[in-house]
Motif scaffolding. Sequence first.
Motif, short mmCIF file in Angstrom:
data_model
loop_
_atom_site.label_atom_id
_atom_site.label_comp_id
_atom_site.label_asym_id
_atom_site.label_seq_id
_atom_site.Cartn_x
_atom_site.Cartn_y
_atom_site.Cartn_z
N CYS A 111 0.86 -1.18 0.00
CA CYS A 111 0.00 0.00 0.00
C CYS A 111 0.89 1.22 0.00
O CYS A 111 2.08 1.12 0.30
CB CYS A 111 -0.89 0.02 1.26
N ASN A 112 0.31 2.36 -0.33
CA ASN A 112 1.09 3.59 -0.24
C ASN A 112 0.52 4.46 0.88
O ASN A 112 -0.44 5.20 0.67
CB ASN A 112 1.06 4.35 -1.57
N PRO A 113 1.11 4.34 2.09
CA PRO A 113 0.53 5.05 3.24
C PRO A 113 0.51 6.57 3.05
O PRO A 113 -0.30 7.25 3.67
CB PRO A 113 1.42 4.64 4.40
N LYS A 114 1.40 7.08 2.17
CA LYS A 114 1.45 8.53 1.96
C LYS A 114 0.18 9.02 1.26
O LYS A 114 -0.14 10.20 1.33
CB LYS A 114 2.67 8.90 1.13
N GLU A 115 -0.51 8.10 0.58
CA GLU A 115 -1.72 8.51 -0.15
C GLU A 115 -2.98 8.15 0.63
O GLU A 115 -4.09 8.21 0.09
CB GLU A 115 -1.77 7.81 -1.51
N MET A 116 -2.82 7.70 1.88
CA MET A 116 -4.00 7.28 2.66
C MET A 116 -4.22 8.21 3.84
O MET A 116 -3.27 8.73 4.42
CB MET A 116 -3.80 5.84 3.16
N SER A 117 -5.51 8.40 4.18
CA SER A 117 -5.82 9.25 5.33
C SER A 117 -5.58 8.45 6.60
O SER A 117 -5.44 7.22 6.57
CB SER A 117 -7.29 9.68 5.26
N LYS A 118 -5.58 9.15 7.73
CA LYS A 118 -5.37 8.46 9.02
C LYS A 118 -6.48 7.42 9.29
O LYS A 118 -6.18 6.28 9.66
CB LYS A 118 -5.31 9.51 10.12
N PRO A 119 -7.76 7.77 9.08
CA PRO A 119 -8.80 6.75 9.31
C PRO A 119 -8.65 5.55 8.37
O PRO A 119 -8.90 4.41 8.78
CB PRO A 119 -10.11 7.50 9.01
N GLU A 120 -8.21 5.77 7.14
CA GLU A 120 -8.00 4.63 6.22
C GLU A 120 -6.87 3.74 6.74
O GLU A 120 -6.97 2.51 6.72
CB GLU A 120 -7.67 5.14 4.81
N LEU A 121 -5.80 4.38 7.24
CA LEU A 121 -4.68 3.60 7.78
C LEU A 121 -5.10 2.83 9.01
O LEU A 121 -4.68 1.68 9.22
CB LEU A 121 -3.51 4.54 8.13
N GLU A 122 -5.95 3.44 9.82
CA GLU A 122 -6.42 2.73 11.02
C GLU A 122 -7.24 1.50 10.61
O GLU A 122 -7.04 0.40 11.15
CB GLU A 122 -7.27 3.66 11.91
N ARG A 123 -8.14 1.67 9.64
CA ARG A 123 -8.96 0.51 9.22
C ARG A 123 -8.08 -0.58 8.61
O ARG A 123 -8.30 -1.76 8.84
CB ARG A 123 -10.05 0.98 8.23
N LEU A 124 -7.05 -0.17 7.85
CA LEU A 124 -6.14 -1.15 7.26
C LEU A 124 -5.38 -1.91 8.36
O LEU A 124 -5.28 -3.15 8.33
CB LEU A 124 -5.14 -0.43 6.33
N SER A 125 -4.88 -1.17 9.35
CA SER A 125 -4.10 -1.78 10.43
C SER A 125 -4.95 -2.78 11.22
O SER A 125 -4.52 -3.90 11.54
CB SER A 125 -3.57 -0.71 11.40
#
Length: 417
Positions: A111-125
């Motif tokens: 994934c490219n975390p630089k292109e993801m919002s914080k809530p998207e990163l939280e859901r992914l994690s």
Amino acid sequence: MPELNNAFEIAQKQLDECAAILQLDKAVHQMLRVPMREIHISIPVRMDDGSIRVFQGYRVQYNNAKGPTKGGIRFHPDKTIDNVRAHAAWMTWKCALLNLPLGGAGGGVMCNPKEMSKPELERLSRMYVDRMSEVLGPDKDIPAPDVYTDPQVMAWMMDEYVKLTQRSQFGVITGKPLAVGGSAGRSDAAAMGAMYTIRQAAEEFGVPLAGATVAVQGFGNAGYFAAHLVSSMLGSKVVAVSDSQGGIHNPNGLDVEAVRKHKAQTGSVVGFQEAESIAHEDLLALEVDVLIPAALENVITGRNACEIKARIVAELANGPTTPEADAILNQKGVHIIPDFLCNAGGVTVSYFEMVQNAYMYYWDKDVVYERLDRKMSASYQAVLNASKRFSIDMRKAAYVVAVLRVIEAMKLRGWVY
Ligand code: NAD
């Protein structure tokens, strides 16, 4: 023949060389050459615009002869399974080298975390842990941060595991923030450990560190702390640093804290006023006493190794040097502190974090550093002694020490004879 650049093939080649030195039994060699188990998952994540994106995730548990497996999780667009396998193998050798009661693992999400919002990163994690929960646990496999994952990601992952298991097993993951079971000294542990090994190497090879020049490739978590510690604790002069967008150079020395502030404000070290810009390749070729690669794999290659002028290369990154480059550097008499020795401070303090979580009793920073120094210095000496005893370079010596320890555990457990 084209130069090897597949991280896992490189890890296997390094092991093969060690197997030849130790004249390993064929079956033992084969067991150590491949991962014990790997898990591939697809991770559906609801994006902020309401769409669902499916990410590819991995966990590789390489070898658990010495204890539960342990290794980082990397979020990166180029994360391939072979990359994860290599990191899992190196973690196995790293834990054994540091005499930790742990095996090795690695994980990642493409994934490219630089292109993801914080809530998207939280859901992914959280979804990563959801899909992996069966194979994780403080007595099974314990993830930690790596490139583009941080204490916040670890806190979300730990929380998800605690919810799923209904038990406050904070030790399921390390590199957590202090407020939720993290260890004092964890954030700069990898760099602090590297500093202890640089100090040992400098002593051994008569390089005075006060005023010594240092170049650091990569100004992320590991690289920033390395630059900060070599200047503030060893009195060395950091003359160049870089990140993915470019490098900066000042032969009179950079003010590391000012560079950090500049990066926090602008997103990059590039454009820092009191320095000239420098290309990635030129930073590696600077005439410095110590070069610290602290970014990604395969940056010192057969193509540029002959340009390296540093006396000590301290591999804070995992796998920065290809085997071809390794041979060239060794021939030139460059002292390499190999990755799984140099950057082992991270996993060592992660292990301390697990111990503190299990005992629910937390140590002061001084205690952490003192114990880390002891472990790093003893490991450096063990590698140096093996290097002298077998007349082999430091990387091969690190393999010899680590692989013998893993084999001893496999034999005692009756896996091999
Ligand atoms: P990070 O994401 O915090 O930092 C990585 C840095 O490298 C970023 O500044 C990025 O811009 C830079 N970078 C990327 N491509 C580059 C390029 N081509 N040239 C120059 N810079 C580039 O990651 P990190 O945690 O600092 O990890 C860096 C390395 O150290 C990795 O190899 C990692 O496996 C290793 N490591 C880290 C730890 C730790 O505790 N953080 C422990 C052991 C090993």
